[in-house]
Design a protein around this motif. Structure first.
Motif, PDB file in Angstrom:
ATOM      1  N   TYR A  14      26.285  33.061-108.550  1.00  0.00           N
ATOM      2  CA  TYR A  14      27.220  31.970-108.246  1.00  0.00           C
ATOM      3  C   TYR A  14      26.548  30.803-107.538  1.00  0.00           C
ATOM      4  O   TYR A  14      26.929  29.648-107.743  1.00  0.00           O
ATOM      5  N   ILE A  15      25.566  31.084-106.716  1.00  0.00           N
ATOM      6  CA  ILE A  15      24.863  30.013-106.005  1.00  0.00           C
ATOM      7  C   ILE A  15      24.070  29.163-106.986  1.00  0.00           C
ATOM      8  O   ILE A  15      24.092  27.934-106.929  1.00  0.00           O
ATOM      9  N   PHE A  18      26.601  27.102-109.024  1.00  0.00           N
ATOM     10  CA  PHE A  18      27.136  26.007-108.218  1.00  0.00           C
ATOM     11  C   PHE A  18      26.112  24.883-108.080  1.00  0.00           C
ATOM     12  O   PHE A  18      26.426  23.708-108.293  1.00  0.00           O
ATOM     13  N   LYS A  21      25.368  23.153-111.527  1.00  0.00           N
ATOM     14  CA  LYS A  21      26.517  22.336-111.920  1.00  0.00           C
ATOM     15  C   LYS A  21      26.576  21.055-111.080  1.00  0.00           C
ATOM     16  O   LYS A  21      26.800  19.970-111.614  1.00  0.00           O
ATOM     17  N   ARG A  22      26.318  21.195-109.809  1.00  0.00           N
ATOM     18  CA  ARG A  22      26.347  20.016-108.917  1.00  0.00           C
ATOM     19  C   ARG A  22      25.247  19.019-109.300  1.00  0.00           C
ATOM     20  O   ARG A  22      25.489  17.809-109.335  1.00  0.00           O
TER      21      ARG A  22
END
Length: 133
Positions: A14-15, A18, A21-22
């Motif tokens: 997930y990190i 995230f 995506k950012r």
């Protein structure tokens, strides 16, 4: 540099998802995302899209080590699905094992092997590579 319409990230971290995506948002890399946490989830969602020809991602960032279905198993199934659109796949992994790096050569659909993490420079290079296709 052309903007990607749909980018797909297949990764259980997930990190990483995230952060990637950012960075894609900050670099105006794509219009939208598809996110899947394992290869099975991705195949189940992507197969009908490939068959219909609608909402197909232009690029896939694929992790190798995931639960349920890993990246290699995903590639084995994904390459069996007929599609009329070119989809660019990058294997993105924390593995520095030469066997993993060399294994991508067995898949014509894989453009490159990227060692995590992804940087803005790597995203720029991917966009330039997409322009060359």
């Amino acid at each position: 540099m052309s903007k990607v319409d749909i980018a797909c990230i297949i990764d259980d971290d997930y990190i990483f998802v995230f952060g990637t995506k950012r960075m894609m948002e900050l670099s105006d890399f794509c219009n939208s995302f598809m996110i899947f946490k394992n290869g099975r989830e991705a195949i189940n969602a992507l197969a009908p899209l490939l068959i219909s020809g609608k909402n197909i991602p232009e690029i896939i960032l694929l992790d190798i080590n995931m639960p349920i279905m890993d990246g290699w198993e995903f590639l084995d199934e994904f390459t069996q699905i007929e599609t009329h659109k070119l989809i660019t796949i990058y294997v993105v992994s924390s593995s520095i094992d030469p066997a993993d790096m060399n294994r991508v050569d067995n898949y014509k659909s894989v453009t490159n092997y990227i060692i995590k993490p992804i940087s803005m420079e790597i995203l720029r290079q991917i966009m330039l590579d997409m322009d060359d296709k």
